[in-house]
Design an enzyme around this catalytic site. Structure first.
Site, PDB file in Angstrom:
ATOM      1  N   SER A   1      -5.289  41.071  24.513  1.00 33.04           N
ATOM      2  CA  SER A   1      -5.033  41.503  25.513  1.00 33.04           C
ATOM      3  C   SER A   1      -5.684  41.240  27.274  1.00 33.04           C
ATOM      4  CB  SER A   1      -6.003  43.428  25.097  1.00 33.04           C
ATOM      5  OG  SER A   1      -5.443  44.572  25.508  1.00 33.04           O
TER       6      SER A   1
ATOM      7  N   ASP B   1       4.387  45.292  19.709  1.00 33.88           N
ATOM      8  CA  ASP B   1       2.760  45.433  20.973  1.00 33.88           C
ATOM      9  C   ASP B   1       3.723  47.374  21.256  1.00 33.88           C
ATOM     10  OD1 ASP B   1       1.029  45.851  22.259  1.00 33.88           O
ATOM     11  OD2 ASP B   1       0.786  44.012  23.124  1.00 33.88           O
TER      12      ASP B   1
ATOM     13  N   HIS C   1       0.019  45.165  18.932  1.00 31.34           N
ATOM     14  CA  HIS C   1      -1.029  45.367  20.151  1.00 31.34           C
ATOM     15  C   HIS C   1      -2.509  44.034  19.172  1.00 31.34           C
ATOM     16  CE1 HIS C   1      -2.672  44.252  24.102  1.00 31.34           C
ATOM     17  NE2 HIS C   1      -3.983  45.000  23.460  1.00 31.34           N
TER      18      HIS C   1
END
Length: 855
Positions: free
Chosen positions: A705, A778, A812
């Site tokens: 991330s 995601d 994610h």
């Protein structure tokens, strides 16, 4: 039940992944052609649709070396929940990573939600698969019986009297309500209705412990809307009133009227009161029920209902919301508020919706509702001495609400105690300020208890102890002399994390420490079992001993009693060495990192190839940025998720290396992001070199991330690393133009910052091999998969050694066993080829070697 057209779309997607009968299915579903754009090349039409799909098909899932694979396949350590008296422990056995087939089940992405259309529940959950009850004193364990075969348990709740446990069980077609009796350790299904768990918890106990309020699928809901694939016109959005609004890059939003119909269908619920014998009584009408919360005395239910107009710009929690109070007989008592669509909430941690918000029951009163209303229209740029006001209205809700609290900053909430004591919290992000005040509900007078920066982890006093009152609600557990126990589960200090328990005098604000974790253990307070006798529940661990639960008597000063005997999850990794590093950045900021070294390693063996893993954080002061974190006495939690797993492959690991980005005073942290980023990474490597364990010529860097964003920037702006691994990142900040992470300036206010910080804009500077991994599904704000796809294309155009791995159906965070194993296989191969055994610039790794997992 999934509609016929939706089923067809899922079939078609599956065919693209592997069926040989592509042609016939495409002819059946021509409307799906647009979905093939990502696969298409400019070739003759009869050929271009199919060949690129074959060429771009991912390889079969691979498995890394056993030492890495074992970290994915080991059973998770169970979770626990303690009864209010501390005499019974509920042990929750957790599910292992699901298979990819589970993630491939039908899923709807609507209004920021991800739904399972087959059972009106969330589509991505980690379930509990078994329940046990343990007597804390006798250590006797009982398995709860009466569970359905292969249970998928969620939403576990003790009853207010702690004699029962309610939970939901998901099946392929519906979600059922179960209740287990603590005395007999037997569970049974309650009623025959199906729960609707699409939004928040689907049920809540009433204070009598004999009935619950539940959100159910309405009996007359009908069939799934028949959605035509032929549009009746374009989808339009307009801003004709000149209103200004900045929205983050939310994902899974509604896109058209068909989405609206599906959203309304699957989220519609009927609130009911259900007794333990299965008898039900409806309360209110069916609607898109966000929450249904009974009053502490059980006489009323506050129901919050989402309604049209919906939005294509913001998720469901910004949709219009009506707050109603119903009597338990189902009659409407009062509509407290009907809030409008909130598309223009200021994009800032200090921003808030205009109008009344955050309705809740006062926990220490029979039936009183409090709510908050912004006095600055929710806009932090508006100058205001009072940002929020809090109002209270008592049953029977006929009088006007009265103001009970005025907040200088944004109001965070109350911890209710009794008729004379409560604690209020305010916070303001721009200055990192947090105010904690005592409040006297008898006259609503306040007194500042703590005025501090919430960045100051050393100064955090801890979380106040709570208990359940006569209504079964959580309230402050007040001791004589207006004192309360505080639990600090982190215990940050200049010596590292040392959790502690203290007593706070609410009148004087003075604290006295009762106990603190000490070497050679890392012991964390979990709950207060008996505040008067000072008996607490803790978890205790060492680097080679996994966390287990203990009962500790703080007055008796005797050795604690062990309650659980959870085994070491990976005993084969005992002996992995860990050291807490403390060092300084070039500008004097103190930094920390956790160093892992392979079992049996000696410095005489020479420096090792190294993998650095980090996640940057913004601060407003160097003092806060330099505070020590972590403990050398914590368990060596070698997770498959970060870098620590690769200590098994012979690497030195610089884990959680602190990368503070500091902007003091009027300066913004990101004004010098690149300089601070590179300086922090260099300091970590230099410290490892100084210790003689890090080979500066063989260091890789990785992150997930915002850590992936960091990784790409380090490869762009430094030559410190041999390779990088960036997972699920964002690389082009013009695609998040209204701010990102903690950057509050827009692209148009600070274009030079956005451009300098965007790896995509600087792809021509990258010379270091980089592996990009991203979940195809995601849903995190800002990290659309296209971020990795476009960045890879840019890197490829400049001839950068790079690889893009898209994990099917993953969000994610990756969850499927096959995905996790393949991720580790890719990472291990990349590190093996470019860090451990780097090739000369002119030599290309052999295809069979890349990702092979060989040492």
């Amino acid at each position: 039940m999934l509609s016929r057209n939706k089923k067809a779309s899922y079939r078609f997607f599956a065919v693209l992944r592997g069926s040989t009968n592509r042609t016939s299915l495409l002819m059946q579903q021509p409307f799906r052609f647009a979905r093939l754009v990502r696969y298409a090349l400019i070739l003759p039409l009869s050929f271009c649709i199919f060949c690129p799909a074959i060429a771009q098909d991912a390889p079969t899932y691979q498995t890394p070396p056993k030492a890495l694979a074992d970290l994915v396949t080991i059973p998770p350590t169970p979770g626990v929940s303690l009864s209010d008296k501390g005499d019974v422990m509920l042990i929750l056995e957790q599910a292992s990573a699901p298979g990819i087939a589970e993630l491939a089940q039908p899923e709807l992405k609507l209004a920021g939600l991800r739904l399972n259309p087959a059972n009106n529940g969330p589509s991505r959950s980690r379930y509990i698969t078994g329940l046990k009850l343990k007597n804390v004193t006798s250590q006797e364990e009982k398995v709860i019986t009466g569970l359905p075969p292969e249970p998928l348990i969620s939403n576990v709740q003790w009853s207010p009297d702690y004699q029962k446990i309610a939970f939901a069980n998901s099946t392929d077609s519906h979600i059922d309500l179960y209740v287990a009796d603590v005395a007999t350790a037997k569970a049974q299904r309650v009623g025959s209705m199906a729960l609707n768990a699409t939004m928040r918890s689907p049920f809540r106990w009433l204070p009598d412990s004999r009935s619950l309020i539940a959100k159910t699928v309405p009996a007359g809901i009908g069939n799934v809307p028949d959605i035509s694939r032929v549009p009746t016109g374009p989808t339009t959005q307009a801003n004709t009133g000149g209103q200004r609004g900045q929205a983050p890059t939310y994902q899974d939003l509604l896109k058209n009227p068909s989405d609206e119909r599906l959203f309304a269908y699957y989220t519609t619920a009927q609130v009911v009161k259900i007794d333990l014998d299965g008898k039900t009584m409806p309360i209110g009408k069916p609607g898109i029920i966000s929450s249904a919360d009974p009053s502490p005395d059980g006489k009323y239910v506050m129901i919050e209902t989402v309604h049209a107009p919906f939005s294509y710009l913001v998720p469901v929690y910004r949709f219009p919301l009506r707050t109603d109070i119903f009597a338990m007989d189902g009659s409407l008592v009062k509509t407290l508020n009907d809030g409008p669509l909130q598309e223009n909430v200021p994009y800032s941690p200090d921003g808030a919706p205009s109008g009344p918000r955050d309705f809740g029951w006062r926990a220490d009163a029979p039936a009183s509702v409090y709510y908050t209303e912004a006095q600055d229209k929710g806009n932090p740029k508006v100058q205001a001495d009072i940002r929020d006001k809090v109002y209270l209205i008592d049953a029977p809700f006929a009088a006007q609400p009265k103001e009970i609290y005025a907040a200088q900053f944004r109001f965070e909430g109350f911890d209710w105690g009794n008729e004379t004591t409560a604690i209020a919290t305010e916070r303001w992000w721009q200055t990192r300020k947090q105010l904690t005040k005592t409040v006297n509900p008898a006259n609503w007078q306040t007194k500042v208890l703590f005025d501090r920066s919430y960045e100051d982890r050393y100064g955090y006093p801890g979380q106040p102890d709570t208990r359940h009152n006569q209504y079964g609600r959580e309230v402050l557990n007040l001791l004589p002399n207006n004192e309360i126990m505080l639990l600090n589960a982190q215990g940050a200090s200049p010596q590292g994390d040392r959790p502690f328990v203290s007593v706070l005098n609410l009148k004087t604000g003075q604290t006295r420490e009762l106990w603190r974790s000490a070497a050679p253990y890392f012991e964390r307070p979990v709950a207060i079992i008996d505040a008067q006798r000072q008996v607490i529940l803790t978890t205790r661990e060492t680097p080679d001993e996994s966390p287990n639960y203990f009962v500790r008597n703080l007055k008796a000063r005797i050795a604690p009693t062990q309650v659980t005997q959870f085994p070491h999850p990976y005993p084969q990794l005992k002996g992995v060495q860990k050291q807490q590093l403390r060092y300084k950045r070039a500008d004097g900021v103190d930094l920390t990192a956790t160093l892992y070294l392979p079992a049996g390693y000696k410095k005489s063996d020479g420096p090792l190839p190294t993998f650095l893993w980090a996640y940057p954080a913004e601060f407003k002061s160097k003092e806060a940025a330099g505070q020590v974190s972590g403990s050398p006495y914590q368990f060596n939690r070698i997770s498959y998720w970060g870098a620590a797993a690769f200590v098994t492959m012979g690497y030195a690991i610089l884990d959680n290396a602190s990368i503070p980005i500091v902007g003091e005073g009027t300066k913004e942290p990101n004004d010098t992001y690149v300089e601070q980023l590179v300086s922090s990474a260099k300091a970590a490597i230099d410290e490892g070199v100084r210790l003689g364990v890090v080979d500066a010529g063989r260091v890789g860097v990785g992150g997930h991330s915002y850590g992936a964003f960091m990784t790409a920037n380090l490869l762009t702006h430094s030559n410190l690393f041999k390779a990088g691994i960036a997972r699920s990142g964002a690389y082009n900040r013009t695609l998040t133009p209204f701010g990102f992470q903690n950057e509050q300036r827009t692209y148009w206010q600070a274009p030079e910052i956005y451009n300098q910080m965007s790896p995509f804009m600087n792809a021509d500077k990258v010379k270091t091999p980089i592996l990009l991994v991203h979940g195809e599904a995601d849903n995190n704000t800002g990290t659309f998969p296209i971020q990795s796809e476009r960045y890879y294309a840019a890197l490829k155009s400049f001839g950068v050694t790079s690889k893009l791995v898209l994990l099917p159906y993953e969000s994610h965070g990756y969850t499927a066993k096959e995905s996790l194993l393949h991720m580790l296989w890719e990472m291990n191969g990349w590190l093996d080829n470019y860090v451990k055994n780097p090739k000369p610039a002119t030599e290309t790794p052999k295809p069979g070697k890349l990702g092979s997992g060989k040492e």
